[in-house]
Scaffold this motif. Structure first.
Motif, PDB file in Angstrom:
ATOM      1  N   PHE A 251       1.416 -15.018  -3.498  1.00  0.00           N
ATOM      2  CA  PHE A 251       1.206 -14.391  -4.807  1.00  0.00           C
ATOM      3  C   PHE A 251       2.351 -14.705  -5.772  1.00  0.00           C
ATOM      4  O   PHE A 251       3.517 -14.731  -5.392  1.00  0.00           O
ATOM      5  CB  PHE A 251       1.091 -12.862  -4.653  1.00  0.00           C
ATOM      6  CG  PHE A 251      -0.054 -12.455  -3.767  1.00  0.00           C
ATOM      7  CD1 PHE A 251      -1.366 -12.554  -4.209  1.00  0.00           C
ATOM      8  CD2 PHE A 251       0.176 -12.008  -2.471  1.00  0.00           C
ATOM      9  CE1 PHE A 251      -2.432 -12.202  -3.382  1.00  0.00           C
ATOM     10  CE2 PHE A 251      -0.876 -11.660  -1.637  1.00  0.00           C
ATOM     11  CZ  PHE A 251      -2.184 -11.757  -2.101  1.00  0.00           C
ATOM     12  N   ASP A 252       1.951 -14.901  -7.043  1.00  0.00           N
ATOM     13  CA  ASP A 252       2.964 -15.015  -8.110  1.00  0.00           C
ATOM     14  C   ASP A 252       3.502 -13.636  -8.450  1.00  0.00           C
ATOM     15  O   ASP A 252       4.674 -13.472  -8.781  1.00  0.00           O
ATOM     16  CB  ASP A 252       2.338 -15.622  -9.374  1.00  0.00           C
ATOM     17  CG  ASP A 252       1.834 -17.022  -9.147  1.00  0.00           C
ATOM     18  OD1 ASP A 252       2.673 -17.924  -8.941  1.00  0.00           O
ATOM     19  OD2 ASP A 252       0.592 -17.225  -9.163  1.00  0.00           O
ATOM     20  N   GLY A 253       2.607 -12.650  -8.428  1.00  0.00           N
ATOM     21  CA  GLY A 253       3.025 -11.305  -8.809  1.00  0.00           C
ATOM     22  C   GLY A 253       2.336 -10.256  -7.949  1.00  0.00           C
ATOM     23  O   GLY A 253       1.194 -10.455  -7.499  1.00  0.00           O
ATOM     24  N   ILE A 254       3.042  -9.157  -7.716  1.00  0.00           N
ATOM     25  CA  ILE A 254       2.438  -7.997  -7.049  1.00  0.00           C
ATOM     26  C   ILE A 254       2.554  -6.822  -8.007  1.00  0.00           C
ATOM     27  O   ILE A 254       3.644  -6.520  -8.514  1.00  0.00           O
ATOM     28  CB  ILE A 254       3.140  -7.677  -5.709  1.00  0.00           C
ATOM     29  CG1 ILE A 254       2.994  -8.860  -4.747  1.00  0.00           C
ATOM     30  CG2 ILE A 254       2.550  -6.407  -5.090  1.00  0.00           C
ATOM     31  CD1 ILE A 254       3.655  -8.663  -3.380  1.00  0.00           C
ATOM     32  N   PHE A 255       1.397  -6.190  -8.286  1.00  0.00           N
ATOM     33  CA  PHE A 255       1.320  -5.088  -9.244  1.00  0.00           C
ATOM     34  C   PHE A 255       1.065  -3.821  -8.442  1.00  0.00           C
ATOM     35  O   PHE A 255      -0.025  -3.636  -7.896  1.00  0.00           O
ATOM     36  CB  PHE A 255       0.162  -5.369 -10.209  1.00  0.00           C
ATOM     37  CG  PHE A 255       0.048  -4.415 -11.352  1.00  0.00           C
ATOM     38  CD1 PHE A 255       0.986  -4.401 -12.378  1.00  0.00           C
ATOM     39  CD2 PHE A 255      -1.036  -3.535 -11.439  1.00  0.00           C
ATOM     40  CE1 PHE A 255       0.861  -3.531 -13.463  1.00  0.00           C
ATOM     41  CE2 PHE A 255      -1.172  -2.668 -12.511  1.00  0.00           C
ATOM     42  CZ  PHE A 255      -0.216  -2.667 -13.525  1.00  0.00           C
ATOM     43  N   ALA A 256       2.087  -2.969  -8.349  1.00  0.00           N
ATOM     44  CA  ALA A 256       1.961  -1.726  -7.565  1.00  0.00           C
ATOM     45  C   ALA A 256       2.079  -0.562  -8.548  1.00  0.00           C
ATOM     46  O   ALA A 256       3.166  -0.026  -8.779  1.00  0.00           O
ATOM     47  CB  ALA A 256       3.046  -1.669  -6.497  1.00  0.00           C
ATOM     48  N   ASN A 257       0.952  -0.234  -9.166  1.00  0.00           N
ATOM     49  CA  ASN A 257       0.953   0.801 -10.205  1.00  0.00           C
ATOM     50  C   ASN A 257       0.631   2.153  -9.580  1.00  0.00           C
ATOM     51  O   ASN A 257      -0.484   2.377  -9.106  1.00  0.00           O
ATOM     52  CB  ASN A 257      -0.097   0.460 -11.273  1.00  0.00           C
ATOM     53  CG  ASN A 257       0.110   1.276 -12.534  1.00  0.00           C
ATOM     54  OD1 ASN A 257       1.105   1.081 -13.234  1.00  0.00           O
ATOM     55  ND2 ASN A 257      -0.781   2.212 -12.807  1.00  0.00           N
TER      56      ASN A 257
END
Ligand SMILES: C[S@@+](CC[C@H](N)C(=O)[O-])C[C@H]1O[C@@H](n2cnc3c(N)ncnc32)[C@H](O)[C@@H]1O
Length: 212
Positions: free
Chosen positions: A115-121
């Motif tokens: 992954f380029d980014g991990i979004f943990a909202n």
């Protein structure tokens, strides 16, 4: 709120299962109550920290019913969801058309450098402190070099039960310690909602980069 918990492996599992049962049993109300929430500041913060010239591979970690998967996809990226609630996984697949992994944070299995980014909202605060280093290490390994982990969590001190949900509440100094120990460089942070005095901003957003 209890500050320093030492949980047995059965209690760690219980924290995860009880929290997930809470979300499973209120999945539809959660979707109706949060589908219009504006988290564009958080989505932009992650995307602005990453390459601008191509579609990005993004993991929405704790994706819930899929609001942000829909947004990342509409922006031309390639998001994949992950959630421990099987009800949310089904809703997220249906709502977004994206692939969604049914995994729990304490049993994550992610392919290396994918992954380029991990979004943990609003999700990683459900991980007890004792097992947070392992979860962050897994996120670190799953990022490509230069990849970024975004987290937004309720601020506070200590961990414990809030009704049927287990929560770990951290201020910036404690967050930094955990992220840096996992190998990340903390590159930015801010408090939410935007434009209010700091004592009226219960959310802390942190961005951290994998540099190797
Ligand atoms: C507050 S909700 C946030 C959902 C979504 N990211 C949003 O912003 O609307 C927390 C999410 O984390 C997921 N979650 C909580 N504990 C988890 C665990 N141990 N493993 C996997 N997912 C978990 C819940 O099922 C839920 O989708």
């Amino acid at each position: 709120m209890i500050k320093k918990l030492v949980l047995s492996s059965a209690e760690l599992k219980q924290a995860e299962l009880t929290t997930l049962s809470h979300y499973d049993s209120r999945a539809l109300q959660f979707w109706e109550g949060t589908r219009e929430h504006d988290v564009s500041q958080n989505i932009c913060a992650l995307l602005e920290s990453l390459p601008q010239n191509r579609a990005l591979d993004i993991l929405d970690l704790g994706c819930g019913p899929g609001r942000d998967l829909i947004r990342f996809k509409a922006l031309g990226h390639t998001p994949i969801g992950l959630d421990g609630s099987h009800v949310f996984c089904e809703m997220a697949k249906r709502n977004s058309g994206c692939e969604v992994l049914h995994q729990t944070f304490q049993t994550l299995e992610l392919a290396a450098q994918s992954f380029d980014g991990i979004f943990a909202n609003a999700s990683l605060f459900h991980v007890p402190r004792q097992v947070l280093p392992g979860v962050l290490k897994c996120c670190y390994d799953a990022l490509k070099p230069g990849g970024v982990l975004f987290c937004s969590n309720p601020r506070g001190e200590g961990e414990g039960w809030n009704g049927n949900r287990f929560g770990n509440y951290m201020e910036l100094d404690v967050c930094k310690m955990f992220f840096e120990e996992a190998g990340f460089d903390v590159i930015d942070h801010y408090y939410r909602p935007e434009g209010l005095p700091n004592n009226q901003q219960p959310w802390l957003a942190v961005l951290c980069r994998k540099n190797r």
